[in-house]
Enzyme design. Structure first.
Site, PDB file in Angstrom:
ATOM      1  N   ASP A  75       0.743  -1.168   0.104  1.00 15.70           N
ATOM      2  CA  ASP A  75      -0.084   0.129   0.120  1.00 15.70           C
ATOM      3  C   ASP A  75       0.882   1.252  -0.034  1.00 15.70           C
ATOM      4  O   ASP A  75       2.093   1.234   0.342  1.00 15.70           O
ATOM      5  CB  ASP A  75      -0.754   0.068   1.231  1.00 15.70           C
ATOM      6  CG  ASP A  75      -1.926  -1.111   1.212  1.00 15.70           C
ATOM      7  OD1 ASP A  75      -2.339  -1.361  -0.091  1.00 15.70           O
ATOM      8  OD2 ASP A  75      -2.430  -1.618   2.383  1.00 15.70           O
TER       9      ASP A  75
ATOM     10  N   TYR B 143       6.767  -9.745   6.981  1.00 14.61           N
ATOM     11  CA  TYR B 143       6.772  -8.573   7.345  1.00 14.61           C
ATOM     12  C   TYR B 143       7.424  -8.063   8.698  1.00 14.61           C
ATOM     13  O   TYR B 143       7.250  -9.136   9.487  1.00 14.61           O
ATOM     14  CB  TYR B 143       5.558  -7.913   7.172  1.00 14.61           C
ATOM     15  CG  TYR B 143       4.810  -7.786   5.755  1.00 14.61           C
ATOM     16  CD1 TYR B 143       4.931  -6.628   5.236  1.00 14.61           C
ATOM     17  CD2 TYR B 143       4.174  -8.967   5.067  1.00 14.61           C
ATOM     18  CE1 TYR B 143       4.379  -6.416   3.711  1.00 14.61           C
ATOM     19  CE2 TYR B 143       3.528  -8.662   3.915  1.00 14.61           C
ATOM     20  CZ  TYR B 143       3.629  -7.418   3.130  1.00 14.61           C
ATOM     21  OH  TYR B 143       2.990  -7.278   2.131  1.00 14.61           O
TER      22      TYR B 143
END
Length: 254
Positions: A52, A118
């Site tokens: 994003d 992540y």
């Protein structure tokens, strides 16, 4: 046509995510333009996923195909490792190619990935060198409680409650293998590893775990949120600046 994998990293602060979109600067747009100029033919990449706006990546893979640039100019030859410097010279400083290598014609950067990881960084005191790199959180958090809740995640598979609404995925099932917080450089680092992630999933998970850390909800309520499969019940998404895609694994890539 020859298919290649390209490994890169990028600082996502000034980009509207990875994927090309109208009227917004993206990492994929910059990469495709640089590759097209360097190889003197139209090159379109396929990424290992999408990040994003404002999200970073220390490891990201994409694939692309090369054929003859024209009837007069054959397929680009040479050692792919020697292409890296030339392509990097065409890219903005926030994007860096690490390596390029040949793969099988059917290798796919997205669908062949077996695991992704992540990191999320947050810090507790103002630090100009962490601006746009970490989330400044002003308050106290119960680290043990957050880790107790995070340890519950691998027991579940359906993470609809942490997914952005109206996505084009066929399933919200993911297999999380690792999730934990640890202290790091005046703050915390969250690590999460899974076979796949839903859109906005990591930031929504952390936002909900922060509610645990603030003693707003308990472990039983955390379980109820997951089991509800309702995004409205989970916590708010934390800021994008602290999120990094750090690892993507393939059975044929070392």
């Amino acid at each position: 046509m020859q298919r290649y994998f390209i490994e890169l990293s990028y600082n996502g602060t000034v980009y509207h995510g990875w994927q090309i979109q109208p009227n917004a600067l993206t990492v994929q747009e910059c990469l495709d333009k640089a590759l097209s100029v360097y190889f003197r033919q139209q090159v379109s990449t396929v990424g290992c996923g999408r990040t994003d706006t404002g999200v970073h990546a220390t490891q990201f893979y994409a694939h692309f195909d090369l054929g003859p640039a024209s009837e007069e100019e054959p397929v680009k030859t040479g050692v792919p490792s020697k292409w890296v410097a030339g392509i990097n010279s065409l890219l903005p400083y926030e994007i860096a190619v690490k390596r390029i290598f040949e793969v099988a014609a059917d290798a796919h950067a997205r669908f062949d990935a077996t695991e992704r990881a992540y990191h999320y960084h947050l810090h507790f005191h103002k630090d100009p060198f962490k601006l746009d790199r970490s989330w400044l959180y002003k308050g106290a958090l119960d680290l043990n409680a957050m880790n107790e809740a995070a340890a519950l995640l691998p027991a579940y598979t359906d993470f609809s409650c942490f997914s952005k609404s109206n996505t084009q995925t066929f399933t919200n099932n993911c297999r999380i293998t690792e999730a934990f917080f640890e202290t790091s450089d005046g703050g915390l680092q969250f690590t999460i590893r899974a076979d796949r992630f839903l859109r906005n999933m990591v930031r929504a998970i952390i936002g909900t775990l922060v509610r645990i850390g603030k003693n707003e909800i308990n472990l039983t309520q955390f379980k109820e949120i997951i089991e509800s499969k309702d995004r409205c019940n989970a916590g708010q998404s934390v800021p994008a600046c602290g999120l990094y895609l750090v690892s993507v694994s393939y059975p044929f890539v070392k």
